[in-house]
Write a protein that holds these residues in place. Sequence first.
Motif, PDB file in Angstrom:
ATOM      1  N   GLY A   1       0.814  -1.209   0.000  1.00  0.00           N
ATOM      2  CA  GLY A   1       0.000   0.000   0.000  1.00  0.00           C
ATOM      3  C   GLY A   1       0.849   1.261   0.000  1.00  0.00           C
TER       4      GLY A   1
ATOM      5  N   GLY B   1       0.613   3.544  -3.308  1.00  0.00           N
ATOM      6  CA  GLY B   1       0.100   4.900  -3.130  1.00  0.00           C
ATOM      7  C   GLY B   1       1.118   5.953  -3.531  1.00  0.00           C
TER       8      GLY B   1
ATOM      9  N   CYS C   1      -2.020  -4.634  -8.155  1.00  0.00           N
ATOM     10  CA  CYS C   1      -3.064  -4.039  -7.309  1.00  0.00           C
ATOM     11  C   CYS C   1      -4.373  -3.792  -8.043  1.00  0.00           C
ATOM     12  CB  CYS C   1      -2.575  -2.710  -6.724  1.00  0.00           C
ATOM     13  SG  CYS C   1      -1.020  -2.823  -5.819  1.00  0.00           S
TER      14      CYS C   1
ATOM     15  N   ILE D   1      -6.872   1.302  -9.352  1.00  0.00           N
ATOM     16  CA  ILE D   1      -7.143   2.194  -8.214  1.00  0.00           C
ATOM     17  C   ILE D   1      -7.076   3.618  -8.749  1.00  0.00           C
ATOM     18  CG2 ILE D   1      -6.474   2.878  -5.887  1.00  0.00           C
ATOM     19  CD1 ILE D   1      -5.027   0.197  -5.630  1.00  0.00           C
TER      20      ILE D   1
ATOM     21  N   VAL E   1      -6.174   8.508  -7.133  1.00  0.00           N
ATOM     22  CA  VAL E   1      -5.053   8.826  -6.239  1.00  0.00           C
ATOM     23  C   VAL E   1      -4.126   9.835  -6.908  1.00  0.00           C
ATOM     24  CG1 VAL E   1      -3.093   7.896  -4.969  1.00  0.00           C
ATOM     25  CG2 VAL E   1      -5.202   6.580  -5.124  1.00  0.00           C
TER      26      VAL E   1
ATOM     27  N   GLY F   1       0.453  10.183  -0.702  1.00  0.00           N
ATOM     28  CA  GLY F   1      -0.147   9.071  -1.435  1.00  0.00           C
ATOM     29  C   GLY F   1      -0.032   7.762  -0.684  1.00  0.00           C
ATOM     30  N   SER F   2       1.111   7.524  -0.054  1.00  0.00           N
ATOM     31  CA  SER F   2       1.295   6.312   0.748  1.00  0.00           C
ATOM     32  C   SER F   2       0.307   6.277   1.900  1.00  0.00           C
ATOM     33  CB  SER F   2       2.727   6.246   1.277  1.00  0.00           C
ATOM     34  OG  SER F   2       3.654   6.147   0.232  1.00  0.00           O
TER      35      SER F   2
ATOM     36  N   LEU G   1      -3.424   5.739   0.736  1.00  0.00           N
ATOM     37  CA  LEU G   1      -3.814   4.413   0.269  1.00  0.00           C
ATOM     38  C   LEU G   1      -3.879   3.402   1.409  1.00  0.00           C
ATOM     39  CD1 LEU G   1      -4.687   3.082  -2.316  1.00  0.00           C
ATOM     40  CD2 LEU G   1      -2.352   2.275  -2.657  1.00  0.00           C
TER      41      LEU G   1
ATOM     42  N   ASP H   1      -7.144   1.266   2.378  1.00  0.00           N
ATOM     43  CA  ASP H   1      -7.109  -0.189   2.499  1.00  0.00           C
ATOM     44  C   ASP H   1      -7.615  -0.638   3.864  1.00  0.00           C
ATOM     45  OD1 ASP H   1      -6.307  -2.883   1.585  1.00  0.00           O
ATOM     46  OD2 ASP H   1      -4.805  -2.703   3.169  1.00  0.00           O
TER      47      ASP H   1
ATOM     48  N   LEU I   1     -10.817  -1.354  -3.453  1.00  0.00           N
ATOM     49  CA  LEU I   1     -10.243  -0.034  -3.193  1.00  0.00           C
ATOM     50  C   LEU I   1     -10.740   1.004  -4.188  1.00  0.00           C
ATOM     51  CD1 LEU I   1      -6.510  -0.877  -2.370  1.00  0.00           C
ATOM     52  CD2 LEU I   1      -8.426  -0.610  -0.815  1.00  0.00           C
TER      53      LEU I   1
ATOM     54  N   THR J   1     -11.944   4.912  -3.483  1.00  0.00           N
ATOM     55  CA  THR J   1     -11.213   6.049  -4.043  1.00  0.00           C
ATOM     56  C   THR J   1     -12.058   6.813  -5.055  1.00  0.00           C
ATOM     57  OG1 THR J   1     -10.187   4.589  -5.702  1.00  0.00           O
ATOM     58  CG2 THR J   1      -8.972   4.990  -3.660  1.00  0.00           C
TER      59      THR J   1
END
Length: 332
Positions: A65, A69, A253, A256, A259, A286-287, A290, A294, A308, A312
């Motif tokens: 994640g 992210g 992933c 998503i 983001v 961003g990290s 996300l 999650d 996710l 988002t």
Amino acid sequence: MMKLLRPFRWLLLIILLLLSCLWCLNTGAVALDWQLLWPCLFDQCDASAQQQILLELRLPRLLLGLVAGAGLALSGALLQNLSRNMLADPYLFGIISGAGLGATLATLLLPQYAVALPLAAFFGALLAMVLVLGFAALGGWQRLDTVILAGVAVSFLLSAVTSLLLYQSEAFAANRVIFWLMGSLARADYQALAVITPCLLVCFALGCLYRRQLDALQWSDQTAQSLGVAVLPIRLLFLLLTAALTACIVAYCGGIGFVGLMIPHLVRLLFGGQTLVLLCGSMLCGSMFLIWVDAGARTLLPEQELPLGVITAGLGSLFFLLLLSRKGQRPL
């Protein structure tokens, strides 16, 4: 005064990210003992069940994640600077549609091979990138509008092929691909980290190395050329880098969205729009964003995990409605 406060903002952001990591490690269907959290992280834990949950399930998911992210937000920030379009996003180039087509083919043709899904999604995303750049080159791709229109066209084309394949496939395989396309970190493992992390570091390092050129591109191509910037090679380089980075993330992933759209806007509001500040802030925010999403996806519904992409997309829609409402309040 604002310049003096910025270091405290960075420090607060880093502390908040660390606290978020600890919170996400202890978020899930099974509650972990906080006193055993650190010993289990360093393989010094007597509770084997807790150590297995932490090291084999939650830690890889948390790390994936973080890098996913950071990669999506970094790609969005770079594309917005390159195109001077605040609505630019990695998925404008049809990458998610190409990855979906590759995942669909792998699920239908090679369901017995677990590695086939991420590999096929990766090559499908790269195919989309090549098609976008190829079509844009035929139409004079130096114009940014041409690149975006080529991405939209390729996205619709590959989505149509994917929909046709899913329509003709059996229900179980179709449901599996559809859930994957909506985005999830459930496939997290250390192999995914080994693929995504080098791409992220290379993209970030080159962004920092060419930060002055990227700053110049925010004004205009003519201004950048007058300052000695090779506009076309730099733009092509970062288009390829962001597309490859997004392809790696999508391969593991799924899709998503938003983001890469939301996070750079928030970073500009908090820290400013200078390229180096924007890239660092986008990766950190961003990290954190996300892993929050999650954690919510795993806990909002009992005994069920939400995709996710659903969360988002909902947050992204509200974000842009807020932006439009704030813009509408300004005097014309």
